[in-house]
Design a protein around this motif. Structure first.
Motif, short mmCIF file in Angstrom:
data_model
loop_
_atom_site.label_atom_id
_atom_site.label_comp_id
_atom_site.label_asym_id
_atom_site.label_seq_id
_atom_site.Cartn_x
_atom_site.Cartn_y
_atom_site.Cartn_z
N SER A 41 0.82 -1.22 0.00
CA SER A 41 0.00 0.00 0.00
C SER A 41 0.85 1.27 0.00
O SER A 41 0.38 2.33 -0.42
CB SER A 41 -0.92 0.01 1.23
N GLY A 42 2.07 1.15 0.50
CA GLY A 42 2.94 2.33 0.56
C GLY A 42 2.64 3.24 1.74
O GLY A 42 3.16 4.36 1.81
N VAL A 43 1.81 2.76 2.68
CA VAL A 43 1.40 3.58 3.82
C VAL A 43 1.45 2.76 5.11
O VAL A 43 0.94 1.64 5.15
CB VAL A 43 -0.02 4.15 3.63
N LEU A 44 2.06 3.33 6.15
CA LEU A 44 2.04 2.75 7.48
C LEU A 44 1.05 3.54 8.32
O LEU A 44 1.28 4.72 8.61
CB LEU A 44 3.43 2.80 8.12
N LEU A 75 10.47 4.19 11.38
CA LEU A 75 9.99 2.86 10.98
C LEU A 75 9.46 2.88 9.55
O LEU A 75 9.74 1.97 8.76
CB LEU A 75 8.90 2.39 11.95
N ALA A 76 8.72 3.92 9.20
CA ALA A 76 8.19 4.04 7.84
C ALA A 76 9.32 4.13 6.83
O ALA A 76 9.26 3.53 5.75
CB ALA A 76 7.28 5.27 7.74
N GLU A 77 10.36 4.87 7.19
CA GLU A 77 11.52 4.99 6.28
C GLU A 77 12.18 3.62 6.09
O GLU A 77 12.58 3.27 4.98
CB GLU A 77 12.53 5.98 6.86
N GLY A 80 10.20 1.80 3.72
CA GLY A 80 10.10 2.41 2.40
C GLY A 80 8.71 2.92 2.08
O GLY A 80 8.29 2.92 0.92
N VAL A 81 7.98 3.39 3.13
CA VAL A 81 6.61 3.86 2.94
C VAL A 81 6.42 5.20 3.66
O VAL A 81 7.33 5.70 4.31
CB VAL A 81 5.59 2.83 3.49
N LYS A 82 5.21 5.75 3.54
CA LYS A 82 4.85 6.99 4.22
C LYS A 82 4.04 6.68 5.48
O LYS A 82 3.48 5.59 5.61
CB LYS A 82 4.04 7.89 3.29
N VAL A 83 3.96 7.67 6.37
CA VAL A 83 3.19 7.52 7.60
C VAL A 83 1.83 8.18 7.48
O VAL A 83 1.72 9.28 6.94
CB VAL A 83 3.94 8.14 8.81
N GLN A 84 0.81 7.51 7.99
CA GLN A 84 -0.51 8.11 8.15
C GLN A 84 -0.91 7.94 9.61
O GLN A 84 -1.10 6.83 10.09
CB GLN A 84 -1.54 7.44 7.25
#
Length: 265
Positions: A41-44, A75-77, A80-84
């Motif tokens: 999903s690319g999102v945490l 953690l998101a880095e 390899g994803v972004k944070v929500q």
């Protein structure tokens, strides 16, 4: 003899097939790990209360800051994803998490057996415990629970979390004030509307800096032993392994200590 051998061979094949079928759901569940879904999903999605400095604080402009907010970005880095960030509250934390509203919960969350009945925790990153914070002139008056638990004393607490549970378990004679806003609760002590709050030692140290009129009573020798970790889904070994190893490296490299020290400034 051949007939007996053929029967045994068929029985073994049936047993193997049954075992494969029994393991299939567990394997399928493992394949749909939070780790895979987050990367796809690319999102945490991170549940956080935003009202517990120095770990998590929701600023007026809608952005979050704090020790565990920085850790969420780290953690998101690593993933390899972004944070929500997903807003939650202490009374609704477990309900929101169990409902799948987020992938992980972060923000000074105490590891408790009650929470572990429906979720899991990462390795702990901090040892802490419950201790009083009072107006500085009253430090000598409230050293023990016996001195605090008196009818003339007003103990203030925020609802839903481990502070509230501690007060429920140990305060029986003092007047208990349940105050819903954890961001302004310490001002109630400053203004003389309450006498004592019992919370984690780390928070008392920061609140002394924010409110010099308030002093932690004995933050290095708290009433209880407690650990803080990150709330993660139960029975999700791939995600837990990733989070644990990431956190282990953060601690071992000294990176977490830098984040922690920054949060207490």
């Amino acid at each position: 003899m051949n007939q007996t051998w053929n029967w045994l061979r068929r029985a073994a094949l049936y047993a193997a097939a049954a075992t494969t079928m029994a393991w299939a759901p567990a394997h399928a569940e493992q394949a749909s790990s939070t780790l895979d879904r987050v990367m796809q999903s690319g999102v945490l999605r991170v549940c956080t209360t935003g009202d517990y400095r120095p770990f998590t604080y929701l600023q007026p402009d809608g952005s979050y800051v704090g020790i565990d907010i920085d850790q969420a970005h780290s953690l998101a880095e690593a993933l390899g994803v972004k944070v929500q960030f997903v807003k939650t509250t202490w009374p609704t934390l477990m309900k929101d998490f169990d409902a799948g509203k987020c992938d992980i919960a972060m923000g000074g969350i105490s590891v408790t057996l009650a929470r572990m009945k429906t979720a899991a925790f990462s390795i702990h990153y901090l040892v802490d415990g419950k201790t009083p914070i009072v107006r500085c002139g009253d430090v000598d008056k409230y050293q023990t629970l016996a001195e605090i638990d008196q009818p003339s004393v007003r103990v203030i607490t925020n609802p839903g979390g481990t502070n509230f549970k501690f007060v429920q378990a140990h305060i029986h004679h003092a007047k208990v004030i349940v105050y819903p806003d954890n961001n302004t609760i310490f001002q109630q002590l400053v203004d003389g509307k309450a006498d004592v709050m019992i919370t984690d030692g780390t928070e008392t140290l920061l609140q002394h800096k924010l409110h010099p009129q308030l002093c932690a009573v004995h933050p290095r020798h708290p009433f209880t032993y407690g650990e803080k970790g990150y709330l993660i889904p139960r029975d999700d070994l791939p995600f837990q392994n990733f989070v644990d190893q990431w956190l282990h490296l953060e601690i071992a490299s000294g990176t977490f200590q830098k984040v922690f020290d920054k949060g207490l400034q």
